[in-house]
Design a protein around this motif. Structure first.
Motif, PDB file in Angstrom:
ATOM      1  N   LEU A  91       0.816  -1.215   0.000  1.00  0.00           N
ATOM      2  CA  LEU A  91       0.000   0.000   0.000  1.00  0.00           C
ATOM      3  C   LEU A  91       0.854   1.272   0.000  1.00  0.00           C
ATOM      4  CD1 LEU A  91      -2.854   1.112   0.125  1.00  0.00           C
ATOM      5  CD2 LEU A  91      -2.770   0.923   2.613  1.00  0.00           C
ATOM      6  N   LEU A  92       1.893   1.291   0.851  1.00  0.00           N
ATOM      7  CA  LEU A  92       2.660   2.527   1.048  1.00  0.00           C
ATOM      8  C   LEU A  92       3.274   3.093  -0.231  1.00  0.00           C
ATOM      9  CD1 LEU A  92       3.414   4.579   3.204  1.00  0.00           C
ATOM     10  CD2 LEU A  92       5.506   3.293   3.625  1.00  0.00           C
ATOM     11  N   LEU A  95       0.652   4.897  -2.075  1.00  0.00           N
ATOM     12  CA  LEU A  95       0.252   6.121  -1.374  1.00  0.00           C
ATOM     13  C   LEU A  95       1.294   7.224  -1.519  1.00  0.00           C
ATOM     14  CD1 LEU A  95      -1.257   4.769   1.975  1.00  0.00           C
ATOM     15  CD2 LEU A  95      -2.459   5.837   0.071  1.00  0.00           C
ATOM     16  N   ALA A  98       1.217   8.155  -5.738  1.00  0.00           N
ATOM     17  CA  ALA A  98      -0.018   8.633  -6.375  1.00  0.00           C
ATOM     18  C   ALA A  98      -0.231  10.151  -6.269  1.00  0.00           C
ATOM     19  CB  ALA A  98      -1.222   7.873  -5.829  1.00  0.00           C
ATOM     20  N   PRO A  99      -0.036  10.746  -5.065  1.00  0.00           N
ATOM     21  CA  PRO A  99      -0.273  12.200  -4.997  1.00  0.00           C
ATOM     22  C   PRO A  99       0.698  12.988  -5.876  1.00  0.00           C
ATOM     23  CG  PRO A  99      -0.142  11.252  -2.805  1.00  0.00           C
ATOM     24  CD  PRO A  99       0.299  10.194  -3.755  1.00  0.00           C
ATOM     25  N   ILE A 102      -0.786  12.592  -9.832  1.00  0.00           N
ATOM     26  CA  ILE A 102      -2.037  13.163 -10.337  1.00  0.00           C
ATOM     27  C   ILE A 102      -1.979  14.692 -10.328  1.00  0.00           C
ATOM     28  CG2 ILE A 102      -3.331  11.146  -9.553  1.00  0.00           C
ATOM     29  CD1 ILE A 102      -4.607  12.944  -7.469  1.00  0.00           C
ATOM     30  N   PRO A 103      -2.763  15.336 -11.224  1.00  0.00           N
ATOM     31  CA  PRO A 103      -2.721  16.797 -11.297  1.00  0.00           C
ATOM     32  C   PRO A 103      -2.995  17.433  -9.938  1.00  0.00           C
ATOM     33  CG  PRO A 103      -3.989  15.914 -13.130  1.00  0.00           C
ATOM     34  CD  PRO A 103      -3.673  14.761 -12.233  1.00  0.00           C
ATOM     35  N   ALA A 133       0.270  16.610   3.800  1.00  0.00           N
ATOM     36  CA  ALA A 133      -0.101  15.482   2.941  1.00  0.00           C
ATOM     37  C   ALA A 133       0.746  15.428   1.677  1.00  0.00           C
ATOM     38  CB  ALA A 133      -1.587  15.564   2.585  1.00  0.00           C
TER      39      ALA A 133
END
Lengths: 255, 296
Positions: A91-92, A95, A98-99, A102-103, A133
């Motif tokens: 998962l990590l 995570l 991904a941020p 993405i735009p 975040a």
């Protein structure tokens, strides 16, 4: 391609990269309200900044947000970077990446909906939570790359000599990766203090930061005061980059 | 057990934070795109109560709105066009620079790469603002250009607040993303290949097009992906430099959230944007794999 052609076109691209920024800096010293003709040298726009209460307040907010966000994201990002290095996780890694992929506008918009959905008043607090975040991933990547350059046998040796895993981490691994952590913290600080898009969506009406302040000045009326604050902000960023690259060479490329 | 405990302790907090502040907000946004807008902006409740009891208050209206009015697809296509033009010019400008750095003496390479990265550490808004100055009607550049055009009897052109200003600035902010992967690729080329081509009688252009260029395709594909995708979501550049004619899909998303306050439609737009971007990347990666597989 011939050597001469390469050098000429390469130099032209460097000029394209630097000329716009040099123009911003140059006009910050220009004794004219218009960013057009060179009239004469002045410190006027910098003095104006010191009297601009909303600008000073925005600078204070930016500094506080950047300090908090870089501290929290360095703690979380170091843990994440270490976990990525030491364990096989599913998962990590997603995570973390991904941020970054993405735009940015989507991160901002979704955080806005989220904060409203959980009834959190938009302001400095929500900006901070958002900055943490998006900074965690960058810190994690810097720390992770520092760890992969580390000699694993040093940790093993400490364990063989009777250190507990925690002792081995604290006394061997941590000092070795400290430069990576510092570089990650500086990176997070720079990203936070420069962020516009995510801050724009999560700030609400009252709170302002330096980039938001610059944005509203550009939208309303352009004066060389914007050039002055831009010049100062560029100097700050440059300073942080130089420090980061001294502490941990190679980490600056991460962005 | 001890190892597992350590694993959870160390990876738990960052995972938890990112789940709360990234995964959940994203899911809420997906859900929001199926909800009705609230009366005063925001979102209407998910459950609706009336005489016949409680109903789930979800709809496809936002997506229907997107696909029923061509103006939205048109804006999306325009955004794609800006991204294609930006990517093309970034490639044309970045290639010679990346090649120059790769062919420079080893001791200068790091410095030359750093010089490419440095400007893009400056604040994003400052880089946009710089172009506002350069393209403004009273700027030296505008005056020179219009003076030159005047010699041929052409009316003065406006540069600021046009699609031209948007694309120039997009090229400016995205250029480093093209230089870096290209350089990373070109730097690894074996110079012996070029010597061999020369021995076999290839001239400079032939050596470039038949040896260097095909070998650099993976770098080109990586650069295209890095430049193209972020452009799709950018709103600050058209917002500041584009005027009314230069707007992109990002501006519409911003408008739906902050001005029109139609959050479901804004969310639907964001999702259409993300899904299209993912499809484009997927197709490009597939095409790239095929081409690279054939050429190398």
């Amino acid at each position: 391609m011939s050597r001469k052609l390469l050098v000429v076109s390469g130099a032209a691209v460097y000029l394209f990269l630097y000329l716009p920024l040099l123009i911003v800096v140059a006009y910050s010293f220009n004794d004219s309200k218009l960013n057009a003709e060179w009239v004469g040298f002045t410190w006027h726009w910098y003095k104006l900044l010191l009297d601009d209460d909303s600008m000073l307040k925005a600078a204070g907010n930016s500094l506080m947000i950047a300090l908090t966000a870089s501290f929290a994201s360095t703690v979380l990002g170091t843990m994440a970077g270490y976990a990525l290095y030491r364990y096989r996780l599913k998962l990590l890694p997603v995570l973390i990446m991904a941020p970054l992929a993405i735009p940015e506008i989507l991160v901002g918009v979704s955080l806005l909906i989220f904060f409203v959905a959980i009834n959190l008043t938009l302001g400095l607090g929500t900006i901070m939570l958002s900055h943490i975040a998006f900074c965690v991933g960058f810190v994690a990547i810097v720390v992770r790359s520092r760890l992969s350059g580390m000699d694993e046998s040093l940790f093993e040796a400490a364990r063989d000599l009777g250190a507990t895993p925690w002792q081995a981490f604290r006394l061997v691994t941590l000092p070795l990766i400290a430069p990576g952590i510092v570089a990650g913290a500086l990176l997070a600080f720079t990203l936070s203090i420069d962020d516009f898009v995510i801050t724009f969506f999560t700030a609400g009406v009252g709170a302002s930061t330096l980039p938001l302040q610059i944005y509203s000045m550009i939208k309303i009326a352009v004066t060389p005061e914007v050039n002055a604050i831009s010049t100062l902000l560029m100097l700050l960023t440059l300073f942080l980059i130089v420090v980061a690259s001294r502490v941990s060479p190679g980490s600056v490329r991460g962005r | 057990m001890g190892k597992n405990l350590g694993k959870w302790l160390i990876s738990g907090p960052p995972v938890l934070y990112l789940v709360v502040f990234f995964v959940i907000p994203t899911l809420i946004m997906v859900l929001a795109s199926f909800r009705y807008p609230g009366e005063y902006g925001g979102l209407a409740p998910i459950m609706r109560h009336d005489a016949s009891g409680a109903h789930i208050n979800l709809t496809l209206e936002s997506y229907q709105e997107y696909f029923s009015d061509f103006i939205y697809s048109w804006l999306f296509l325009k955004t794609l066009a800006y991204a294609v033009i930006t990517t093309f010019f970034c490639l044309v400008m970045a290639y010679p620079l990346a090649l120059l750095i790769a062919k420079s003496a080893r001791k200068y390479r790091d410095l030359l790469v750093l010089l490419v990265i440095l400007p893009f550490w400056s604040n994003f808004l400052i880089r946009i603002y710089a172009w506002m100055i350069i393209l403004g009607p009273q700027s030296v550049f505008s005056q020179l250009l219009n003076g030159f055009l005047g010699l041929f009897g052409i009316d003065p052109v406006r540069l600021l607040f046009t699609p031209f200003a948007v694309v120039v600035c997009l090229i400016y902010v995205q250029l480093p993303f093209m230089v870096l992967p290209l350089y990373a690729n070109l730097e690894k080329h074996d110079p012996a290949l070029l010597d061999a081509a020369q021995d076999l009688g290839a001239n400079g252009w032939q050596r470039f097009w038949r040896v260097t260029f095909p070998l650099s395709l993976p770098g080109i594909y990586a650069g295209i992906a890095l430049v193209f995708i972020p452009v799709l979501g950018i709103f600050a550049v058209p917002d500041i430099l584009g005027g009314t004619r230069g707007i992109m899909i990002g501006n519409l998303i911003k408008q739906e959230f902050l001005e029109a306050r139609d959050w479901p439609f804004g969310s639907a737009l964001s999702i259409v944007l993300t899904v299209s971007a993912m499809i484009i990347v997927g197709l490009a990666a597939l095409a790239a794999r095929r081409r690279v597989g054939r050429d190398v």
